[in-house]
Design a protein around this motif. Structure first.
Motif, mmCIF file in Angstrom:
data_model
loop_
_atom_site.group_PDB
_atom_site.id
_atom_site.type_symbol
_atom_site.label_atom_id
_atom_site.label_comp_id
_atom_site.label_asym_id
_atom_site.label_seq_id
_atom_site.Cartn_x
_atom_site.Cartn_y
_atom_site.Cartn_z
ATOM 1 N N CYS A 1 59.488 70.905 57.639
ATOM 2 C CA CYS A 1 60.566 70.757 58.620
ATOM 3 C C CYS A 1 61.094 69.326 58.637
ATOM 4 O O CYS A 1 60.389 68.410 59.068
ATOM 5 C CB CYS A 1 60.041 71.145 60.002
ATOM 6 N N SER B 1 58.790 70.533 70.295
ATOM 7 C CA SER B 1 57.408 70.029 70.284
ATOM 8 C C SER B 1 57.280 68.569 70.693
ATOM 9 O O SER B 1 56.167 68.079 70.879
ATOM 10 C CB SER B 1 56.831 70.128 68.865
ATOM 11 N N VAL B 2 58.424 67.863 70.782
ATOM 12 C CA VAL B 2 58.319 66.420 71.042
ATOM 13 C C VAL B 2 58.043 66.171 72.520
ATOM 14 O O VAL B 2 58.745 66.673 73.393
ATOM 15 C CB VAL B 2 59.601 65.673 70.579
ATOM 16 N N GLU C 1 56.029 75.306 62.039
ATOM 17 C CA GLU C 1 57.297 74.915 61.431
ATOM 18 C C GLU C 1 57.041 73.856 60.339
ATOM 19 O O GLU C 1 57.670 73.881 59.281
ATOM 20 C CB GLU C 1 58.190 74.333 62.538
ATOM 21 N N ALA C 2 56.103 72.933 60.628
ATOM 22 C CA ALA C 2 55.842 71.822 59.700
ATOM 23 C C ALA C 2 55.011 72.270 58.504
ATOM 24 O O ALA C 2 55.109 71.705 57.426
ATOM 25 C CB ALA C 2 55.134 70.687 60.433
ATOM 26 N N LEU D 1 52.997 64.584 70.817
ATOM 27 C CA LEU D 1 53.502 65.766 70.117
ATOM 28 C C LEU D 1 52.679 66.980 70.508
ATOM 29 O O LEU D 1 51.453 66.905 70.604
ATOM 30 C CB LEU D 1 53.355 65.521 68.599
ATOM 31 N N ARG E 1 63.616 68.091 60.462
ATOM 32 C CA ARG E 1 64.570 67.819 61.524
ATOM 33 C C ARG E 1 64.349 66.530 62.336
ATOM 34 O O ARG E 1 65.288 65.778 62.539
ATOM 35 C CB ARG E 1 64.668 69.032 62.466
ATOM 36 N N CYS E 2 63.095 66.281 62.820
ATOM 37 C CA CYS E 2 62.955 65.079 63.666
ATOM 38 C C CYS E 2 63.169 63.812 62.847
ATOM 39 O O CYS E 2 63.601 62.784 63.376
ATOM 40 C CB CYS E 2 61.632 65.046 64.427
ATOM 41 N N PRO F 1 63.337 72.034 66.420
ATOM 42 C CA PRO F 1 63.580 73.470 66.623
ATOM 43 C C PRO F 1 62.511 74.154 67.477
ATOM 44 O O PRO F 1 62.773 75.217 68.046
ATOM 45 C CB PRO F 1 63.575 74.036 65.194
ATOM 46 N N THR F 2 61.319 73.542 67.568
ATOM 47 C CA THR F 2 60.240 74.190 68.328
ATOM 48 C C THR F 2 59.986 73.496 69.678
ATOM 49 O O THR F 2 59.023 73.828 70.365
ATOM 50 C CB THR F 2 58.919 74.170 67.521
HETATM 51 S S1 SF4 Z 1 58.378 68.419 62.160
HETATM 52 FE FE1 SF4 Z 1 59.445 67.397 63.865
HETATM 53 S S2 SF4 Z 1 61.292 68.614 64.238
HETATM 54 FE FE2 SF4 Z 1 59.938 69.869 62.972
HETATM 55 S S3 SF4 Z 1 58.814 71.140 64.451
HETATM 56 FE FE3 SF4 Z 1 57.553 69.316 64.083
HETATM 57 S S4 SF4 Z 1 58.159 67.819 65.654
HETATM 58 FE FE4 SF4 Z 1 59.720 69.433 65.602
#
Ligand code: SF4
Ligand code: B12
Ligand code: SF4
Length: 357
Positions: A259, A195-196, A209-210, A201, A261-262, A192-193
């Motif tokens: 978070c 960041s990858v 977010e994390a 990262l 999501r990844c 969502p951010t």
């Molecule tokens: S935990 Fe993963 S999906 Fe969530 S913001 Fe960080 S890199 Fe992105």
């Protein structure tokens, strides 16, 4: 170690692993301390066993998977709660391993699973980089998004480590890349951010977010408080941010693992195929810009461009031989065979019960 302890009763690597599995570890591997001292992930801030004790011969690395339920929702709380439980369990497993080692005349220093050390890049690094330890212990490799991926559970597991003077045969790191890589890029699409990066990262972008109530959140809250006038101070004291801070102190709520999501969208692992593939088919966060970015990563890899995450030093933990799919295929086969064996055993037990009644 202490002369009062029993002499070494000849523990070998498979016995240590059996102890870890009985204690509840889903994965266990052994990394050689000498190799770890030689290959710190970031040589400018060496997270190595020698910093803790020069007597360590090996590091036992354990993994505990997070139940898939945590990844079937985008809400933060369920994933966070499950992670906290998994981390508590990891500590207990590590303690049991340490106690067992002690009964055999050895020490087992348990590494912290989530705290960081101020001396290591101003508190942004842990005492060890557990992901890199897991790679050195032969359990998997680092993914495009820097998560550690095992063929069994993809990135959906947490890690722990125990330093020991026990001298047993260590495991070797995998040479094959477990992460499917640039042609998959589902973690890029799902973040969502955004960041990858390319086997790297953007930590500043990921952090809010994390870890919504992480260290920087708390420091911002308190600096705003000290600079504020009397009325604003009152408002801050009763703000949602203060509530988040209170909850982080009470139950570590929001301190990490907010978070999913990844990890949720990563297609590596038996748990993904069994429980997540269907609901993760469509990634709502996917945008044309992210698709383009992943395309650029693909071209850069193909052309052999200079990529920091894949340089001569870092590629050791990504998998120097690149992706062939073999490790994941082997794991799928093993998983299917195990499922068939279980079904056959259950059918035999039912037939036996029917025969008796
Ligand atoms: S935990 Fe993963 S999906 Fe969530 S913001 Fe960080 S890199 Fe992105
Ligand atoms: C600090 C920290 C974070 C920070 C920074 C993350 C990071 N990549 O370092 C933040 C808050 C962002 C974070 C987030 C998460 N974390 Co965290 N985190 C940690 C912690 C406490 C320390 C990490 C550490 O010491 N890193 C050390 C450095 C050396 O690693 P690195 O920076 O990745 O190093 C490489 C790259 O930086 C690259 N590199 C070096 N220089 C340069 C320069 C450039 C320009 C580039 C491009 C690259 C590059 O090469 C280095 C060597 O390969 C560990 C616990 C521990 N003790 O290990 C948990 C840990 C890594 N986190 C974990 C998890 C699960 C997460 C989250 C999934 C939680 C969440 N969902 O909210 C996210 C995932 C984000 C992601 N995609 O990585 C797990 C990992 C499990 C797994 N399967 O991988 C750990 C191991 C905790 C545990 N006990 O299991 N985390
Ligand atoms: S989602 Fe795909 S690219 Fe990202 S870590 Fe998993 S396998 Fe690798």
């Amino acid at each position: 170690m202490n002369a009062n302890h029993e002499a070494d009763q000849g523990l070998d690597a498979s016995e240590v692993k059996a102890i870890a599995r009985v204690a509840g570890a889903d994965l266990v591997g052994i990394a050689n301390a000498e190799v770890l001292n030689e290959y710190p992930p970031d040589p400018a801030h060496p997270q190595i066993p020698a910093r803790i004790t020069r007597e360590a011969r090996n590091v036992i690395v354990i993994g505990k998977r997070v139940p898939v339920a945590g990844f079937r929702t985008k809400a933060r709380a369920p994933y966070h709660n499950m992670t906290v439980m998994v981390l508590r369990r990891l500590d207990k497993i590590a303690l049991r391993i340490s106690q067992a080692l002690e009964r055999h005349g050895h020490f087992g220093v348990v590494a912290a699973t989530n705290s960081t050390s101020w001396e290591l890049k101003r508190g942004t690094y842990g005492h060890f980089s557990l992901r890199h330890l897991a790679v050195e212990a032969g359990l998997g490799t680092l993914g495009l998004n820097m998560n550690f991926l095992s063929p069994e559970f993809g990135p959906r597991l947490y890690l722990g480590a125990i330093l020991t003077d026990l001298d047993v045969e260590p495991d070797q790191p995998m040479r094959e890349q477990v992460c499917i890589g640039e042609s998959c890029a589902r973690c890029v699409h799902g973040c969502p951010t955004d960041s990858v990066r390319h086997f790297a990262l953007d930590k500043r972008a990921c952090s809010p977010e994390a870890q919504v109530a992480g260290f920087s959140g708390v420091t911002s809250l308190f600096s705003a408080f000290v600079k504020a006038d009397r009325n604003t101070k009152e408002d801050i004291a009763r703000s949602p941010q203060m509530l988040a801070h209170w909850q982080s102190m009470m139950r570590v709520a929001g301190c990490f693992a907010c978070c999913p999501r990844c990890s949720a969208v990563c297609p590596v692992g038996d748990d993904y195929h069994a429980h997540l593939a269907e609901i993760s088919k469509v990634i709502p966060e996917k945008t044309p810009v992210k698709i383009e970015k992943a395309g650029e990563f693909k071209v850069a890899r193909k052309m052999g461009d200079s990529v920091v995450g894949l340089n001569e030093w870092n590629v050791r933990w990504v998998g120097p031989d690149g992706y062939t799919g073999e490790a994941n295929r082997q794991q799928r086969k093993k998983h299917k065979a195990e499922q068939q064996r279980r079904m056959a055993a259950a059918a035999a037990a039912t037939a036996e019960q029917d025969r008796r009644t």
